[in-house]
Design a protein around this motif. Structure first.
Motif, PDB file in Angstrom:
ATOM      1  N   PRO A 109       0.803  -1.223   0.000  1.00  0.00           N
ATOM      2  CA  PRO A 109       0.000   0.000   0.000  1.00  0.00           C
ATOM      3  C   PRO A 109       0.837   1.275   0.000  1.00  0.00           C
ATOM      4  O   PRO A 109       0.384   2.310  -0.474  1.00  0.00           O
ATOM      5  CB  PRO A 109      -0.834  -0.115   1.275  1.00  0.00           C
ATOM      6  CG  PRO A 109      -0.136  -1.115   2.113  1.00  0.00           C
ATOM      7  CD  PRO A 109       0.575  -2.029   1.181  1.00  0.00           C
ATOM      8  N   GLU A 110       2.066   1.182   0.487  1.00  0.00           N
ATOM      9  CA  GLU A 110       2.930   2.366   0.524  1.00  0.00           C
ATOM     10  C   GLU A 110       3.118   2.949  -0.873  1.00  0.00           C
ATOM     11  O   GLU A 110       3.300   4.156  -1.030  1.00  0.00           O
ATOM     12  CB  GLU A 110       4.305   2.005   1.110  1.00  0.00           C
ATOM     13  CG  GLU A 110       4.272   1.402   2.498  1.00  0.00           C
ATOM     14  CD  GLU A 110       3.976  -0.112   2.504  1.00  0.00           C
ATOM     15  OE1 GLU A 110       4.087  -0.783   1.451  1.00  0.00           O
ATOM     16  OE2 GLU A 110       3.620  -0.615   3.576  1.00  0.00           O
ATOM     17  N   LYS A 114      -0.090   7.758  -1.740  1.00  0.00           N
ATOM     18  CA  LYS A 114       0.051   9.149  -2.191  1.00  0.00           C
ATOM     19  C   LYS A 114      -0.825   9.414  -3.424  1.00  0.00           C
ATOM     20  O   LYS A 114      -1.532  10.425  -3.484  1.00  0.00           O
ATOM     21  CB  LYS A 114       1.513   9.459  -2.493  1.00  0.00           C
ATOM     22  CG  LYS A 114       1.776  10.932  -2.723  1.00  0.00           C
ATOM     23  CD  LYS A 114       3.242  11.213  -3.006  1.00  0.00           C
ATOM     24  CE  LYS A 114       4.016  11.086  -1.722  1.00  0.00           C
ATOM     25  NZ  LYS A 114       5.426  11.484  -1.853  1.00  0.00           N
ATOM     26  N   ASP A 115      -0.796   8.505  -4.397  1.00  0.00           N
ATOM     27  CA  ASP A 115      -1.582   8.706  -5.615  1.00  0.00           C
ATOM     28  C   ASP A 115      -3.084   8.615  -5.358  1.00  0.00           C
ATOM     29  O   ASP A 115      -3.868   9.352  -5.961  1.00  0.00           O
ATOM     30  CB  ASP A 115      -1.177   7.695  -6.689  1.00  0.00           C
ATOM     31  CG  ASP A 115       0.210   7.970  -7.250  1.00  0.00           C
ATOM     32  OD1 ASP A 115       0.672   9.129  -7.170  1.00  0.00           O
ATOM     33  OD2 ASP A 115       0.832   7.022  -7.764  1.00  0.00           O
ATOM     34  N   ILE A 116      -3.495   7.716  -4.469  1.00  0.00           N
ATOM     35  CA  ILE A 116      -4.920   7.597  -4.133  1.00  0.00           C
ATOM     36  C   ILE A 116      -5.386   8.866  -3.430  1.00  0.00           C
ATOM     37  O   ILE A 116      -6.452   9.410  -3.738  1.00  0.00           O
ATOM     38  CB  ILE A 116      -5.181   6.352  -3.245  1.00  0.00           C
ATOM     39  CG1 ILE A 116      -4.865   5.059  -4.008  1.00  0.00           C
ATOM     40  CG2 ILE A 116      -6.603   6.351  -2.693  1.00  0.00           C
ATOM     41  CD1 ILE A 116      -5.866   4.665  -5.062  1.00  0.00           C
ATOM     42  N   PRO A 126      -5.514  -1.662   5.789  1.00  0.00           N
ATOM     43  CA  PRO A 126      -5.512  -2.660   6.849  1.00  0.00           C
ATOM     44  C   PRO A 126      -4.080  -2.976   7.283  1.00  0.00           C
ATOM     45  O   PRO A 126      -3.191  -3.105   6.448  1.00  0.00           O
ATOM     46  CB  PRO A 126      -6.163  -3.884   6.198  1.00  0.00           C
ATOM     47  CG  PRO A 126      -6.938  -3.329   5.050  1.00  0.00           C
ATOM     48  CD  PRO A 126      -6.155  -2.130   4.585  1.00  0.00           C
ATOM     49  N   ARG A 127      -3.854  -3.071   8.568  1.00  0.00           N
ATOM     50  CA  ARG A 127      -2.517  -3.271   9.110  1.00  0.00           C
ATOM     51  C   ARG A 127      -1.855  -4.534   8.568  1.00  0.00           C
ATOM     52  O   ARG A 127      -0.661  -4.580   8.371  1.00  0.00           O
ATOM     53  CB  ARG A 127      -2.585  -3.331  10.635  1.00  0.00           C
ATOM     54  CG  ARG A 127      -1.236  -3.339  11.292  1.00  0.00           C
ATOM     55  CD  ARG A 127      -1.377  -2.840  12.721  1.00  0.00           C
ATOM     56  NE  ARG A 127      -0.151  -2.643  13.386  1.00  0.00           N
ATOM     57  CZ  ARG A 127       0.724  -1.679  13.164  1.00  0.00           C
ATOM     58  NH1 ARG A 127       0.499  -0.816  12.207  1.00  0.00           N
ATOM     59  NH2 ARG A 127       1.819  -1.556  13.863  1.00  0.00           N
ATOM     60  N   ARG A 128      -2.622  -5.548   8.278  1.00  0.00           N
ATOM     61  CA  ARG A 128      -2.048  -6.820   7.864  1.00  0.00           C
ATOM     62  C   ARG A 128      -1.355  -6.744   6.504  1.00  0.00           C
ATOM     63  O   ARG A 128      -0.549  -7.589   6.172  1.00  0.00           O
ATOM     64  CB  ARG A 128      -3.122  -7.908   7.831  1.00  0.00           C
ATOM     65  CG  ARG A 128      -4.154  -7.701   6.763  1.00  0.00           C
ATOM     66  CD  ARG A 128      -5.272  -8.724   6.867  1.00  0.00           C
ATOM     67  NE  ARG A 128      -6.251  -8.487   5.842  1.00  0.00           N
ATOM     68  CZ  ARG A 128      -7.242  -7.636   5.925  1.00  0.00           C
ATOM     69  NH1 ARG A 128      -7.390  -6.916   7.013  1.00  0.00           N
ATOM     70  NH2 ARG A 128      -8.100  -7.482   4.940  1.00  0.00           N
ATOM     71  N   ASN A 129      -1.661  -5.730   5.684  1.00  0.00           N
ATOM     72  CA  ASN A 129      -0.994  -5.661   4.393  1.00  0.00           C
ATOM     73  C   ASN A 129      -0.048  -4.466   4.293  1.00  0.00           C
ATOM     74  O   ASN A 129       0.413  -4.140   3.230  1.00  0.00           O
ATOM     75  CB  ASN A 129      -1.995  -5.688   3.230  1.00  0.00           C
ATOM     76  CG  ASN A 129      -2.940  -4.519   3.220  1.00  0.00           C
ATOM     77  OD1 ASN A 129      -3.262  -3.959   4.247  1.00  0.00           O
ATOM     78  ND2 ASN A 129      -3.402  -4.152   2.045  1.00  0.00           N
ATOM     79  N   SER A 130       0.257  -3.849   5.419  1.00  0.00           N
ATOM     80  CA  SER A 130       1.210  -2.748   5.430  1.00  0.00           C
ATOM     81  C   SER A 130       2.522  -3.219   6.036  1.00  0.00           C
ATOM     82  O   SER A 130       2.535  -4.012   6.972  1.00  0.00           O
ATOM     83  CB  SER A 130       0.640  -1.593   6.260  1.00  0.00           C
ATOM     84  OG  SER A 130       1.595  -0.571   6.368  1.00  0.00           O
ATOM     85  N   ARG A 131       3.611  -2.734   5.522  1.00  0.00           N
ATOM     86  CA  ARG A 131       4.914  -3.082   6.067  1.00  0.00           C
ATOM     87  C   ARG A 131       5.243  -2.220   7.271  1.00  0.00           C
ATOM     88  O   ARG A 131       6.246  -2.443   7.923  1.00  0.00           O
ATOM     89  CB  ARG A 131       5.992  -2.938   5.007  1.00  0.00           C
ATOM     90  CG  ARG A 131       5.814  -3.902   3.865  1.00  0.00           C
ATOM     91  CD  ARG A 131       6.877  -3.665   2.817  1.00  0.00           C
ATOM     92  NE  ARG A 131       6.565  -4.348   1.591  1.00  0.00           N
ATOM     93  CZ  ARG A 131       7.104  -5.493   1.234  1.00  0.00           C
ATOM     94  NH1 ARG A 131       7.961  -6.091   2.014  1.00  0.00           N
ATOM     95  NH2 ARG A 131       6.771  -6.057   0.104  1.00  0.00           N
ATOM     96  N   ALA A 132       4.429  -1.218   7.540  1.00  0.00           N
ATOM     97  CA  ALA A 132       4.672  -0.308   8.671  1.00  0.00           C
ATOM     98  C   ALA A 132       4.407  -0.975   9.999  1.00  0.00           C
ATOM     99  O   ALA A 132       3.739  -1.919  10.145  1.00  0.00           O
ATOM    100  CB  ALA A 132       3.793   0.927   8.526  1.00  0.00           C
TER     101      ALA A 132
END
Length: 132
Positions: A109-110, A114-116, A126-132
């Motif tokens: 998602p990162e 910005k573009d979205i 959703p936290r599960r698909n973010s590397r953060a």
């Protein structure tokens, strides 16, 4: 109004009527607080006729939708592929004052946020698909 009873099952952490242990107070609770709730309706645009996306969006907003829910899928995080920033930007032009909630079901998602956001939508990652 009758008094509400809450689950008394030992070890149950529910502070509200609990259907898991047979409590039948949910209908009473719903009737007593329904007028106090502020619910928002955000239909998913995936249910639309995609060949008429802007018309469908206008239709649901005129019918009372509070905002539009847009699921962005990249074909990696989930098997489907949906729209991205260009489609959201086009939809934004058609509905300049409608709130867009974008649910990011993408692997990275990162790369999209910005573009979205620039296209005119609030981004929900959703936290599960973010590397953060």
């Amino acid at each position: 109004m009758s008094e509400l009873k809450y689950c008394g099952e030992e070890g149950c952490a529910n502070a509200a009527p609990c259907l898991a242990h047979g409590c039948d107070q949910l209908a009473k609770l719903t009737a007593s607080v329904a007028h106090q709730c502020c619910c928002k309706i955000g239909p998913s645009m995936l249910a639309s006729d995609l060949s008429r996306l802007a018309d469908e969006a206008h239709h649901v907003v005129r019918a009372g939708a509070d905002y539009l829910h847009l699921d962005v899928m990249d074909g990696h995080f989930v098997p489907n592929i949906t729209w991205g920033p260009p489609v959201i930007a086009s939809l934004r032009k058609a509905l300049p004052s409608t709130f867009f909630d974008v649910h990011m079901m993408v692997s990275e998602p990162e790369k999209w946020v910005k573009d979205i956001a620039k296209a005119g939508a609030l981004v929900d990652v959703p936290r599960r698909n973010s590397r953060a």
